[in-house]
Write a protein that holds these residues in place. Structure first.
Motif, PDB file in Angstrom:
ATOM      1  N   GLU A  27       0.828  -1.204   0.000  1.00 59.39           N
ATOM      2  CA  GLU A  27       0.000   0.000   0.000  1.00 59.39           C
ATOM      3  C   GLU A  27       0.864   1.256   0.000  1.00 59.39           C
ATOM      4  N   ARG A  28       1.975   1.222   0.719  1.00 60.44           N
ATOM      5  CA  ARG A  28       2.884   2.367   0.752  1.00 60.44           C
ATOM      6  C   ARG A  28       3.512   2.594  -0.621  1.00 60.44           C
ATOM      7  N   VAL A  29       3.974   1.537  -1.260  1.00 62.66           N
ATOM      8  CA  VAL A  29       4.567   1.657  -2.595  1.00 62.66           C
ATOM      9  C   VAL A  29       3.514   2.143  -3.587  1.00 62.66           C
ATOM     10  N   LYS A  30       2.315   1.590  -3.508  1.00 58.42           N
ATOM     11  CA  LYS A  30       1.222   2.002  -4.396  1.00 58.42           C
ATOM     12  C   LYS A  30       0.917   3.486  -4.226  1.00 58.42           C
ATOM     13  N   SER A  31       0.866   3.951  -2.992  1.00 60.03           N
ATOM     14  CA  SER A  31       0.592   5.361  -2.707  1.00 60.03           C
ATOM     15  C   SER A  31       1.682   6.266  -3.285  1.00 60.03           C
ATOM     16  N   ASP A  32       2.931   5.864  -3.142  1.00 62.31           N
ATOM     17  CA  ASP A  32       4.041   6.646  -3.705  1.00 62.31           C
ATOM     18  C   ASP A  32       3.946   6.723  -5.226  1.00 62.31           C
ATOM     19  N   ILE A  33       3.643   5.605  -5.867  1.00 57.71           N
ATOM     20  CA  ILE A  33       3.513   5.576  -7.330  1.00 57.71           C
ATOM     21  C   ILE A  33       2.335   6.440  -7.763  1.00 57.71           C
ATOM     22  N   GLN A  34       1.220   6.332  -7.052  1.00 63.08           N
ATOM     23  CA  GLN A  34       0.039   7.130  -7.377  1.00 63.08           C
ATOM     24  C   GLN A  34       0.370   8.624  -7.336  1.00 63.08           C
ATOM     25  N   GLN A  35       1.096   9.039  -6.317  1.00 58.35           N
ATOM     26  CA  GLN A  35       1.442  10.456  -6.202  1.00 58.35           C
ATOM     27  C   GLN A  35       2.347  10.899  -7.344  1.00 58.35           C
ATOM     28  N   ARG A  36       3.303  10.060  -7.741  1.00 60.77           N
ATOM     29  CA  ARG A  36       4.180  10.408  -8.868  1.00 60.77           C
ATOM     30  C   ARG A  36       3.398  10.554 -10.161  1.00 60.77           C
ATOM     31  N   ILE A  37       2.439   9.661 -10.388  1.00 64.64           N
ATOM     32  CA  ILE A  37       1.632   9.737 -11.607  1.00 64.64           C
ATOM     33  C   ILE A  37       0.827  11.034 -11.612  1.00 64.64           C
ATOM     34  N   ILE A  38       0.215  11.364 -10.495  1.00 61.80           N
ATOM     35  CA  ILE A  38      -0.562  12.602 -10.395  1.00 61.80           C
ATOM     36  C   ILE A  38       0.351  13.813 -10.594  1.00 61.80           C
ATOM     37  N   ASN A  39       1.555  13.778 -10.019  1.00 66.24           N
ATOM     38  CA  ASN A  39       2.514  14.873 -10.201  1.00 66.24           C
ATOM     39  C   ASN A  39       2.955  15.026 -11.651  1.00 66.24           C
ATOM     40  N   ASN A  40       2.832  13.963 -12.438  1.00 66.14           N
ATOM     41  CA  ASN A  40       3.162  14.027 -13.869  1.00 66.14           C
ATOM     42  C   ASN A  40       1.998  14.525 -14.710  1.00 66.14           C
ATOM     43  N   GLY A  41       0.912  14.943 -14.060  1.00 59.59           N
ATOM     44  CA  GLY A  41      -0.188  15.565 -14.778  1.00 59.59           C
ATOM     45  C   GLY A  41      -1.355  14.664 -15.126  1.00 59.59           C
ATOM     46  N   VAL A  42      -1.336  13.424 -14.690  1.00 59.33           N
ATOM     47  CA  VAL A  42      -2.451  12.524 -14.952  1.00 59.33           C
ATOM     48  C   VAL A  42      -3.471  12.714 -13.828  1.00 59.33           C
ATOM     49  N   PRO A  43      -4.721  13.035 -14.170  1.00 63.39           N
ATOM     50  CA  PRO A  43      -5.709  13.208 -13.106  1.00 63.39           C
ATOM     51  C   PRO A  43      -5.962  11.896 -12.364  1.00 63.39           C
ATOM     52  N   GLU A  44      -6.288  12.012 -11.087  1.00 64.78           N
ATOM     53  CA  GLU A  44      -6.520  10.825 -10.270  1.00 64.78           C
ATOM     54  C   GLU A  44      -7.625   9.948 -10.842  1.00 64.78           C
ATOM     55  N   SER A  45      -8.582  10.563 -11.506  1.00 63.67           N
ATOM     56  CA  SER A  45      -9.678   9.797 -12.110  1.00 63.67           C
ATOM     57  C   SER A  45      -9.287   9.172 -13.444  1.00 63.67           C
ATOM     58  N   GLY A  46      -8.068   9.415 -13.903  1.00 61.75           N
ATOM     59  CA  GLY A  46      -7.634   8.941 -15.209  1.00 61.75           C
ATOM     60  C   GLY A  46      -6.891   7.625 -15.200  1.00 61.75           C
ATOM     61  N   PHE A  47      -6.738   7.002 -14.035  1.00 63.28           N
ATOM     62  CA  PHE A  47      -6.004   5.741 -13.967  1.00 63.28           C
ATOM     63  C   PHE A  47      -6.394   4.975 -12.719  1.00 63.28           C
ATOM     64  N   THR A  48      -6.043   3.702 -12.717  1.00 63.75           N
ATOM     65  CA  THR A  48      -6.180   2.878 -11.519  1.00 63.75           C
ATOM     66  C   THR A  48      -4.866   2.150 -11.288  1.00 63.75           C
ATOM     67  N   LEU A  49      -4.594   1.854 -10.035  1.00 59.29           N
ATOM     68  CA  LEU A  49      -3.455   1.033  -9.656  1.00 59.29           C
ATOM     69  C   LEU A  49      -3.990  -0.156  -8.881  1.00 59.29           C
ATOM     70  N   ASN A  50      -3.531  -1.346  -9.240  1.00 55.34           N
ATOM     71  CA  ASN A  50      -3.977  -2.566  -8.570  1.00 55.34           C
ATOM     72  C   ASN A  50      -2.779  -3.383  -8.129  1.00 55.34           C
ATOM     73  N   ILE A  51      -2.853  -3.922  -6.930  1.00 53.90           N
ATOM     74  CA  ILE A  51      -1.821  -4.816  -6.413  1.00 53.90           C
ATOM     75  C   ILE A  51      -2.284  -6.240  -6.684  1.00 53.90           C
ATOM     76  N   VAL A  52      -1.455  -6.992  -7.418  1.00 52.58           N
ATOM     77  CA  VAL A  52      -1.822  -8.362  -7.774  1.00 52.58           C
ATOM     78  C   VAL A  52      -0.636  -9.292  -7.541  1.00 52.58           C
ATOM     79  N   PRO A  53      -0.896 -10.568  -7.267  1.00 45.28           N
ATOM     80  CA  PRO A  53       0.203 -11.534  -7.174  1.00 45.28           C
ATOM     81  C   PRO A  53       0.927 -11.625  -8.520  1.00 45.28           C
ATOM     82  N   ASN A  54       2.193 -11.997  -8.475  1.00 45.66           N
ATOM     83  CA  ASN A  54       2.992 -12.069  -9.701  1.00 45.66           C
ATOM     84  C   ASN A  54       2.335 -12.890 -10.802  1.00 45.66           C
ATOM     85  N   ASP A  55       1.695 -13.996 -10.442  1.00 45.49           N
ATOM     86  CA  ASP A  55       1.119 -14.864 -11.468  1.00 45.49           C
ATOM     87  C   ASP A  55      -0.142 -14.281 -12.106  1.00 45.49           C
ATOM     88  N   GLN A  56      -0.610 -13.124 -11.628  1.00 43.35           N
ATOM     89  CA  GLN A  56      -1.778 -12.477 -12.220  1.00 43.35           C
ATOM     90  C   GLN A  56      -1.419 -11.140 -12.863  1.00 43.35           C
TER      91      GLN A  56
END
Length: 101
Positions: A27-56
Motif C-alpha cells: 500500500e505504501r509503494v502504491k501510494s508513492d507511485i500514485q502520487q508520482r503519476i498525479i505529479n506528472n499531470g495525470v488526473p486521479e480519475s484517469g487511472f487505476t493502480l492494482n496490487i496483484v500476485p505475480n502470477d496475475q
C-alpha cells in the motif's frame, strides 16, 4: 517467551514476518507511485493502480509500474477513460512512471 513461540510457529508453517507485512508495504509503494503519476499531470480519475500476485500480472490492458513484498506482488497501472487522454492513446505509457527499484 510466548512471542518467540508464536514467531517460531509461523516460521514452521511457512509464513515469514516479511509476508505478514506485505499489505502495508504494498500500500505504501502504491501510494508513492500514485502520487508520482498525479505529479506528472495525470488526473486521479484517469487511472487505476492494482496490487496483484505475480502470477496475475500479465494483463494486456495494464502496465507493471512497481513491485512489493519482496517482489511477490506487482502494481499494475491501467488508464481509464476519465482522464484527458483516451485509454488506447500511444502516450498513455509515457505518463506512467518507471518501475521503482
Amino acid at each position: 517467551m510466548k512471542r518467540l513461540t508464536w514467531i517460531t510457529a509461523l516460521l514452521l508453517i511457512g509464513v515469514s514476518p516479511a509476508v505478514l507485512a506485505a499489505p502495508d508495504s504494498c500500500e505504501r509503494v502504491k501510494s508513492d507511485i500514485q502520487q508520482r503519476i498525479i505529479n506528472n499531470g495525470v488526473p486521479e480519475s484517469g487511472f487505476t493502480l492494482n496490487i496483484v500476485p505475480n502470477d496475475q500480472a500479465d494483463r494486456p490492458d495494464a502496465q507493471v509500474v512497481g513491485h512489493c513484498a519482496n517482489d511477490t506482488f506487482k502494481i499494475l497501472y491501467t488508464r481509464t477513460g476519465n482522464g484527458n487522454a483516451s485509454a488506447s492513446s500511444s502516450g498513455a505509457q509515457e505518463s506512467a512512471p518507471n518501475e521503482p527499484q
